[in-house]
Design a protein around this motif. Structure first.
Motif, PDB file in Angstrom:
ATOM      1  N   PHE A   1      -6.970  -5.509  -3.475  1.00 38.05           N
ATOM      2  CA  PHE A   1      -5.667  -5.026  -3.952  1.00 38.05           C
ATOM      3  C   PHE A   1      -5.278  -5.737  -5.243  1.00 38.05           C
ATOM      4  O   PHE A   1      -4.861  -5.094  -6.220  1.00 38.05           O
ATOM      5  CB  PHE A   1      -4.599  -5.259  -2.871  1.00 38.05           C
TER       6      PHE A   1
ATOM      7  N   ALA B   1      -3.268  -0.192  -4.867  1.00 34.95           N
ATOM      8  CA  ALA B   1      -3.513   0.733  -3.749  1.00 34.95           C
ATOM      9  C   ALA B   1      -4.792   1.530  -3.983  1.00 34.95           C
ATOM     10  O   ALA B   1      -5.586   1.736  -3.050  1.00 34.95           O
ATOM     11  CB  ALA B   1      -2.318   1.677  -3.581  1.00 34.95           C
TER      12      ALA B   1
ATOM     13  N   PHE C   1      -7.809  -0.836  -3.416  1.00 37.66           N
ATOM     14  CA  PHE C   1      -8.058  -1.127  -2.002  1.00 37.66           C
ATOM     15  C   PHE C   1      -8.647   0.088  -1.287  1.00 37.66           C
ATOM     16  O   PHE C   1      -9.592  -0.043  -0.487  1.00 37.66           O
ATOM     17  CB  PHE C   1      -6.773  -1.566  -1.302  1.00 37.66           C
ATOM     18  N   ARG C   2      -8.105   1.269  -1.544  1.00 43.37           N
ATOM     19  CA  ARG C   2      -8.613   2.488  -0.878  1.00 43.37           C
ATOM     20  C   ARG C   2     -10.093   2.702  -1.213  1.00 43.37           C
ATOM     21  O   ARG C   2     -10.890   3.060  -0.339  1.00 43.37           O
ATOM     22  CB  ARG C   2      -7.796   3.713  -1.311  1.00 43.37           C
TER      23      ARG C   2
ATOM     24  N   THR D   1       1.112   3.957  -3.061  1.00 41.12           N
ATOM     25  CA  THR D   1       0.800   5.371  -2.821  1.00 41.12           C
ATOM     26  C   THR D   1       1.943   6.264  -3.299  1.00 41.12           C
ATOM     27  O   THR D   1       1.715   7.324  -3.895  1.00 41.12           O
ATOM     28  CB  THR D   1       0.540   5.610  -1.316  1.00 41.12           C
TER      29      THR D   1
ATOM     30  N   LEU E   1       0.839  -1.208   0.000  1.00 41.42           N
ATOM     31  CA  LEU E   1       0.000   0.000   0.000  1.00 41.42           C
ATOM     32  C   LEU E   1       0.873   1.257   0.000  1.00 41.42           C
ATOM     33  O   LEU E   1       0.597   2.228  -0.720  1.00 41.42           O
ATOM     34  CB  LEU E   1      -0.915  -0.020   1.226  1.00 41.42           C
TER      35      LEU E   1
ATOM     36  N   THR F   1       2.907   6.125   4.861  1.00 42.94           N
ATOM     37  CA  THR F   1       1.677   5.366   4.576  1.00 42.94           C
ATOM     38  C   THR F   1       1.775   3.942   5.108  1.00 42.94           C
ATOM     39  O   THR F   1       0.861   3.435   5.761  1.00 42.94           O
ATOM     40  CB  THR F   1       1.414   5.321   3.052  1.00 42.94           C
ATOM     41  N   SER F   2       2.915   3.299   4.820  1.00 44.22           N
ATOM     42  CA  SER F   2       3.099   1.908   5.210  1.00 44.22           C
ATOM     43  C   SER F   2       3.119   1.747   6.733  1.00 44.22           C
ATOM     44  O   SER F   2       2.402   0.915   7.291  1.00 44.22           O
ATOM     45  CB  SER F   2       4.396   1.377   4.600  1.00 44.22           C
TER      46      SER F   2
END
Length: 582
Positions: free
Chosen positions: A512, A562, A565-566, A291, A287, A335-336
């Motif tokens: 994802f 990503a 999934f978001r 991003t 992710l 982010t991670s």
């Protein structure tokens, strides 16, 4: 220093080429590279071939992006002073040995071209020609080397505006036989006045991609994509709104009715839908990398739209990619680490190491292999040791520290994962599912629609990156990219809903993988393009094409994964907030 380099890229148009000359002034002519026309990655230094020069050869200092682009500029054997006309002047003489004759003949048979730069304007020409007329047997072909170049230069007062080069069809050297040959390399220079202003001298290169028939195809591509998006969006929105509305009414009615009713549908897995995924460190790292790559793409589009990547701004794109990737690594770390900590992960250092190597690792391995191939071929694509050191220093002094800083900031954020429903102590068993609800068929369905929205534009991008076509219509490309994001998000949301409705609560990785599956379709398109649309050949070109395209498609996989999934996370949170959860 990095930021200054990037800002400097935009100034190339107005500074490095903005020279004013007086009659008789030396105007720099640099020979760049030589290579087979159909293999854009396989290029060699100009003087790797037995050309001659009457003066010592001087190498031009190059920026990082130019070296990454395979440019190796050296002073050319021809002297083109400003406003000085020449007629069949001898640049230099050379006696070609049998071995050199064979080398030139092989190059001519493979359509080798040369590239030069005159006052930062690119010019090309072929080394020679093969006479096949009336000859059925290849052993009867005649091979000729062009020995006389004719330069036509247009100027507006004291500035160079345009330059073209052509070969004299009557000045040929026969290289068919393996015999030593004397060659007089000659050149003619003609000057013409033009009214074209200096600011518009690069327009002729960008106009080739804006010709009416090309624009029609581009706009057809856009309209096709937009119709796809509108139909898909309208269809999905209508279906999902009606289905969800019915679901909400049904579940509200069920709450008021007896409790012993058999449970079914997405509401009844509310105790499992927010159960954290397996391999959460890898999930958070993917992710974070996705991003970062999304941010990188947006920055590249901004630079393209403001005009930084005008045609033949040597290496500008590579410079921008290296620097922006280094500067955005903090986004990946933040982010991670923040998402990993939301998932109640504890080993955040391992998570950061995984984030730093998830994309860079495969890229580095691919680069090492391909650079070794380029060194074996003695091609200009082989990076000098100094350039490799510079890239490693950027990674060590910029990328890694920013990754750590972003990771520490993400860890210290201490934000809890916002789940509208509590997770049950024991996972609910997933009912048996038909084959088309498995991961691979779902990925195939998810990747096909976004790919169908971009495939027309893909041809032009491939023809530019892996060919000699110029691509400058970045505004259209940006619209296509936005369409790609919208379609990816909608398709992933729809498939996530159908997955939850079938009471399958393992949606995290599925969303994802479905989002990123377009990257696999693009790689499949690479195979089609290589076989059906290009004339690439040879081990080096083939390995470069499939090696670097694998890295690019992997980057697309992470970025679109990503995004998918978001979008799914927003959707799942929304629908579970709308019902009463225990």
């Amino acid at each position: 220093m990095a930021v200054a380099t990037l800002c400097g890229v935009a100034q190339v148009r107005s500074s490095s080429s903005d020279h004013r000359y007086k009659a008789g002034d030396d105007v720099p002519l640099y020979a760049n590279k030589v290579g087979p026309y159909h293999n854009p990655s396989e290029t060699y230094r100009y003087f790797d071939f037995p050309f001659c020069s009457s003066a010592p050869v001087k190498e031009k200092k190059e920026a990082l992006g130019e070296v990454l682009n395979g440019d190796r500029l050296v002073s050319a054997p021809y002297k083109l002073e400003f406003l000085t006309e020449k007629n069949a002047e001898i640049a230099c003489k050379r006696k070609l040995t049998k071995k050199e004759v064979a080398k030139f003949r092989t190059a001519i048979s493979k359509d080798y071209y040369f590239q030069m730069y005159y006052d930062d304007l690119p010019i090309w020409g072929f080394l020679g020609k093969v006479d096949k007329e009336g000859k059925a047997d290849p052993s009867d072909y005649r091979y000729y080397l062009f020995k006389h170049l004719i330069f036509e230069i247009h100027h507006n007062k004291d500035r160079v505006i345009e330059v073209t080069v052509r070969s004299d069809p009557n000045a040929l050297v026969d290289l068919t036989e393996d015999e030593p040959v004397d060659v007089d390399f000659m050149y003619t220079v003609k000057w013409k006045e033009t009214n074209t202003p200096f600011e518009k001298r690069m327009d002729k290169y960008s106009l080739s991609s804006s010709l009416p028939h090309h624009l029609e195809i581009h706009w057809f591509s856009i309209i096709n994509s937009c119709v796809t998006v509108l139909l898909l969006t309208g269809f999905l929105a209508t279906i999902l709104m009606r289905v969800l509305k019915n679901d909400f009414i049904k579940y509200a009615h069920d709450d008021e009715s007896a409790d012993d009713q058999e449970e079914s549908g997405w509401k009844y897995i509310h105790g499992d839908v927010f159960r954290y995924p397996k391999h959460k460190s890898l999930f958070a790292a993917a992710l974070g990398c996705g991003t970062q790559l999304f941010t990188l793409t947006i920055f590249i589009f901004i630079l393209a739209l403001v005009g930084v990547f005008y045609p033949y701004n040597r290496g500008a794109l590579f410079t921008a990619l290296v620097i922006i990737y280094a500067l955005t690594s903090g986004i990946a770390g933040y982010t991670s680490a923040s998402f990993y900590c939301q998932l109640e992960g504890e080993n955040w250092v391992r998570n950061l190491l995984l984030t730093g190597s998830l994309f860079c690792g495969p890229l580095f391995v691919t680069f090492c292999f391909l650079n070794t191939v380029a060194i074996a071929y003695k091609a200009t694509a082989a990076l000098p040791f100094g350039t490799i050191v510079v890239i490693l220093l950027i990674w060590a002094l910029v990328t890694s520290p920013l990754l750590v800083v972003g990771g520490v900031a993400g860890k210290n954020k201490k934000e809890e994962f916002q789940a509208p429903c509590r997770t049950a102590k024991y996972p609910r068993e997933i009912p048996p599912l038909p084959w088309y609800r498995k991961t691979l068929p779902q990925m195939a369905m998810a990747g096909f629609l976004p790919f169908s929205a971009i495939y027309i534009e893909l041809y032009y991008i491939f023809a530019s990156v892996w060919g000699h076509r110029i691509y400058t219509i970045y505004s259209i490309l940006f619209i296509v990219f936005i369409i790609l994001l919208i379609v990816t998000a909608f398709v992933t949301v729809a498939l996530t809903y159908f997955q939850l409705a079938a009471e399958d609560h393992d949606w995290w990785w599925r969303s994802f993988l479905c989002g990123g599956s377009t990257g696999l379709f693009i790689y499949a398109y690479c195979l089609y393009y290589y076989i059906a649309r290009s004339d690439m050949s040879g081990f080096m070109q083939t390995s470069f094409f499939f090696g670097y395209m694998a890295c690019i498609c992997y980057g697309f996989f992470l970025m679109l994964g990503a995004i998918g999934f978001r979008a799914s996370l927003l959707f799942v949170r929304h629908i579970y907030r709308s019902i009463k959860c225990e």
